[in-house]
Design a protein around this motif. Structure first.
Motif, mmCIF file in Angstrom:
data_model
loop_
_atom_site.group_PDB
_atom_site.id
_atom_site.type_symbol
_atom_site.label_atom_id
_atom_site.label_comp_id
_atom_site.label_asym_id
_atom_site.label_seq_id
_atom_site.Cartn_x
_atom_site.Cartn_y
_atom_site.Cartn_z
ATOM 1 N N VAL A 113 0.833 -1.204 0.000
ATOM 2 C CA VAL A 113 0.000 0.000 0.000
ATOM 3 C C VAL A 113 0.871 1.259 0.000
ATOM 4 N N ARG A 114 1.974 1.227 0.723
ATOM 5 C CA ARG A 114 2.847 2.396 0.818
ATOM 6 C C ARG A 114 3.666 2.632 -0.448
ATOM 7 N N LEU A 115 4.158 1.570 -1.075
ATOM 8 C CA LEU A 115 5.118 1.704 -2.172
ATOM 9 C C LEU A 115 4.514 1.632 -3.569
ATOM 10 N N GLU A 116 3.326 1.058 -3.705
ATOM 11 C CA GLU A 116 2.754 0.828 -5.030
ATOM 12 C C GLU A 116 1.532 1.705 -5.264
ATOM 13 N N PRO A 117 1.639 2.681 -6.162
ATOM 14 C CA PRO A 117 0.493 3.557 -6.412
ATOM 15 C C PRO A 117 -0.722 2.804 -6.969
ATOM 16 N N GLY A 118 -0.514 1.687 -7.636
ATOM 17 C CA GLY A 118 -1.612 0.934 -8.221
ATOM 18 C C GLY A 118 -2.327 0.001 -7.255
ATOM 19 N N VAL A 119 -1.817 -0.122 -6.030
ATOM 20 C CA VAL A 119 -2.495 -0.910 -5.007
ATOM 21 C C VAL A 119 -3.430 0.037 -4.264
ATOM 22 N N ILE A 120 -4.713 -0.110 -4.515
ATOM 23 C CA ILE A 120 -5.704 0.776 -3.906
ATOM 24 C C ILE A 120 -6.006 0.346 -2.480
ATOM 25 N N SER A 121 -6.209 -0.946 -2.270
ATOM 26 C CA SER A 121 -6.468 -1.432 -0.920
ATOM 27 C C SER A 121 -6.224 -2.924 -0.844
ATOM 28 N N ILE A 122 -5.846 -3.358 0.350
ATOM 29 C CA ILE A 122 -5.731 -4.787 0.659
ATOM 30 C C ILE A 122 -6.271 -4.954 2.076
ATOM 31 N N TYR A 123 -7.240 -5.832 2.221
ATOM 32 C CA TYR A 123 -7.817 -6.134 3.522
ATOM 33 C C TYR A 123 -7.601 -7.612 3.820
ATOM 34 N N CYS A 124 -7.326 -7.920 5.079
ATOM 35 C CA CYS A 124 -7.200 -9.307 5.514
ATOM 36 C C CYS A 124 -7.994 -9.459 6.799
ATOM 37 N N VAL A 125 -8.852 -10.472 6.841
ATOM 38 C CA VAL A 125 -9.605 -10.785 8.050
ATOM 39 C C VAL A 125 -9.490 -12.278 8.318
ATOM 40 N N ALA A 126 -9.599 -12.612 9.604
ATOM 41 C CA ALA A 126 -9.587 -14.010 10.034
ATOM 42 C C ALA A 126 -10.960 -14.369 10.559
ATOM 43 N N GLU A 127 -11.346 -15.612 10.368
ATOM 44 C CA GLU A 127 -12.608 -16.089 10.933
ATOM 45 C C GLU A 127 -12.472 -16.177 12.451
ATOM 46 N N LYS A 128 -13.484 -15.715 13.172
ATOM 47 C CA LYS A 128 -13.432 -15.720 14.640
ATOM 48 C C LYS A 128 -13.227 -17.117 15.208
ATOM 49 N N ASP A 129 -13.959 -18.088 14.690
ATOM 50 C CA ASP A 129 -13.877 -19.450 15.217
ATOM 51 C C ASP A 129 -12.730 -20.266 14.635
ATOM 52 N N HIS A 130 -12.123 -19.754 13.580
ATOM 53 C CA HIS A 130 -11.011 -20.448 12.913
ATOM 54 C C HIS A 130 -9.983 -19.389 12.517
ATOM 55 N N PRO A 131 -9.175 -18.908 13.457
ATOM 56 C CA PRO A 131 -8.276 -17.789 13.180
ATOM 57 C C PRO A 131 -7.195 -18.082 12.150
ATOM 58 N N ASN A 132 -7.014 -19.338 11.795
ATOM 59 C CA ASN A 132 -6.030 -19.663 10.763
ATOM 60 C C ASN A 132 -6.645 -19.664 9.353
ATOM 61 N N ARG A 133 -7.941 -19.345 9.250
ATOM 62 C CA ARG A 133 -8.601 -19.204 7.952
ATOM 63 C C ARG A 133 -8.709 -17.709 7.647
ATOM 64 N N LEU A 134 -7.924 -17.265 6.689
ATOM 65 C CA LEU A 134 -7.847 -15.846 6.365
ATOM 66 C C LEU A 134 -8.520 -15.562 5.031
ATOM 67 N N HIS A 135 -9.124 -14.387 4.948
ATOM 68 C CA HIS A 135 -9.798 -13.948 3.725
ATOM 69 C C HIS A 135 -9.233 -12.582 3.345
ATOM 70 N N PHE A 136 -8.792 -12.472 2.113
ATOM 71 C CA PHE A 136 -8.200 -11.242 1.606
ATOM 72 C C PHE A 136 -9.106 -10.648 0.542
ATOM 73 N N PHE A 137 -9.192 -9.341 0.538
ATOM 74 C CA PHE A 137 -9.911 -8.593 -0.488
ATOM 75 C C PHE A 137 -8.945 -7.521 -0.968
ATOM 76 N N GLU A 138 -8.618 -7.552 -2.256
ATOM 77 C CA GLU A 138 -7.596 -6.667 -2.808
ATOM 78 C C GLU A 138 -8.165 -5.915 -4.005
ATOM 79 N N VAL A 139 -7.851 -4.613 -4.076
ATOM 80 C CA VAL A 139 -8.289 -3.792 -5.203
ATOM 81 C C VAL A 139 -7.062 -3.137 -5.814
ATOM 82 N N TYR A 140 -6.916 -3.307 -7.120
ATOM 83 C CA TYR A 140 -5.803 -2.738 -7.885
ATOM 84 C C TYR A 140 -6.364 -1.797 -8.944
ATOM 85 N N ALA A 141 -5.601 -0.776 -9.273
ATOM 86 C CA ALA A 141 -6.045 0.230 -10.238
ATOM 87 C C ALA A 141 -6.250 -0.362 -11.629
#
Length: 128
Positions: A57-85
């Motif tokens: 996010v800091r170095l790449e102007p074309g990276v608009i956003s990256i989100y990462c969340v973990a499931e509450k009951d399964h913290p080792n299951r991660l979900h990413f949502f990424e937006v690029y220009a």
């Protein structure tokens, strides 16, 4: 019926990125990834992914956003949502030194990975 976790992440993330990308998302690249991490390596994975996401996010102007969340009951299951220009911005991201470092560092931590191709329809959020 329970909503699949990635749909909830997608809906929330769409709301959060609108002001950065404008009303017409058709040229944007939106990626969803679902990753399962070895529970014994979760802390090390968190450190590696936080560093990579911050650099992206800091170095790449074309990276608009990256989100990462973990499931509450399964913290080792991660979900990413990424937006690029653009597709070019996405390709630049995966070729970047910091992303390649992340790949090398985490390859033995990841038990499974599913990448979901998407087509943005509408991305909306309230202005901050």
């Amino acid at each position: 019926m329970r909503m699949p976790a990635f749909l909830g992440v997608f809906a929330l993330s769409c709301m959060l990125v609108q002001t950065a990308i404008g009303a017409e998302p058709t040229d944007k690249v939106v990626r969803i990834a679902q990753i399962v991490i070895d529970p014994a390596q979760l802390d090390a994975y968190h450190a590696a992914v936080k560093e990579e996401m911050g650099d992206s996010v800091r170095l790449e102007p074309g990276v608009i956003s990256i989100y990462c969340v973990a499931e509450k009951d399964h913290p080792n299951r991660l979900h990413f949502f990424e937006v690029y220009a653009s597709e070019t911005a996405y390709r630049s991201h995966i070729a970047s030194a910091h992303f390649q470092k992340y790949v090398a560092t985490t390859k033995n931590m990841i038990l499974s990975r599913e990448l979901i191709e998407t087509q943005p329809v509408q991305l909306s959020a309230k202005a901050p």
